[in-house]
Design a protein around this motif. Structure first.
Motif, mmCIF file in Angstrom:
data_model
loop_
_atom_site.group_PDB
_atom_site.id
_atom_site.type_symbol
_atom_site.label_atom_id
_atom_site.label_comp_id
_atom_site.label_asym_id
_atom_site.label_seq_id
_atom_site.Cartn_x
_atom_site.Cartn_y
_atom_site.Cartn_z
ATOM 1 N N THR A 61 0.674 -1.051 -0.027
ATOM 2 C CA THR A 61 -0.211 -0.037 -0.048
ATOM 3 C C THR A 61 0.938 1.238 -0.031
ATOM 4 O OG1 THR A 61 -1.778 -1.070 1.039
ATOM 5 C CG2 THR A 61 -1.923 1.429 1.166
ATOM 6 N N ASP A 62 1.802 1.227 0.690
ATOM 7 C CA ASP A 62 2.960 2.258 0.932
ATOM 8 C C ASP A 62 3.478 2.780 -0.442
ATOM 9 O OD1 ASP A 62 2.184 2.723 3.497
ATOM 10 O OD2 ASP A 62 3.973 1.818 4.294
ATOM 11 N N GLN A 69 0.927 4.093 -2.897
ATOM 12 C CA GLN A 69 0.655 5.549 -2.524
ATOM 13 C C GLN A 69 1.748 6.349 -3.020
ATOM 14 O OE1 GLN A 69 -0.501 4.734 1.751
ATOM 15 N NE2 GLN A 69 -0.504 6.727 1.578
ATOM 16 N N ARG A 72 -3.619 7.419 1.538
ATOM 17 C CA ARG A 72 -3.978 5.968 1.725
ATOM 18 C C ARG A 72 -5.674 5.998 1.514
ATOM 19 N NH1 ARG A 72 -1.805 1.793 4.674
ATOM 20 N NH2 ARG A 72 0.242 3.218 4.899
ATOM 21 N N TYR A 77 -7.599 3.348 -0.735
ATOM 22 C CA TYR A 77 -8.621 2.315 -0.244
ATOM 23 C C TYR A 77 -9.993 2.839 -0.980
ATOM 24 C CZ TYR A 77 -5.342 0.734 3.390
ATOM 25 O OH TYR A 77 -4.662 0.174 4.047
#
Length: 70
Positions: free
Chosen positions: A18-19, A22, A29, A33
Motif C-alpha cells: 500500500t505504501d 501510494q 491512503r 482504499y
C-alpha cells in the motif's frame, strides 16, 4: 474473464505494498482504499496487508497520464 485477470497472468508479477502504491500514484491512503472499494484497482490481501500488482498499477498510471478514465 479479462485477459489481464487470468490467474496465470500474475505468476511472475511483482507486487507493491500500500505504501509503495501510494508513493507511485502520489495519493493518500484513503484515496487508494476508495479505489479498492470501487474496484478501480485490483489487490490481494495477505496477512492483513494489501498488495497491488505492479504491472496493473503501471498500466493504470499510463491511462491516467493520457486522461483516459478508469
Amino acid at each position: 474473464m479479462s485477459e489481464f485477470l487470468k490467474p496465470n497472468h500474475f505468476k511472475d508479477e511483482i507486487w507493491m505494498t500500500t505504501d509503495e502504491a501510494q508513493l507511485f500514484f502520489k495519493v493518500s491512503r484513503s484515496t487508494l482504499y476508495r479505489w479498492c472499494k470501487y474496484k478501480h484497482v485490483p489487490y490481494t490481501l495477505l496477512g492483513g496487508t494489501r498488495y497491488f500488482p505492479k504491472h496493473f498499477i503501471e498500466t493504470l498510471m499510463g491511462q491516467l497520464l493520457h486522461n483516459k478514465p478508469f
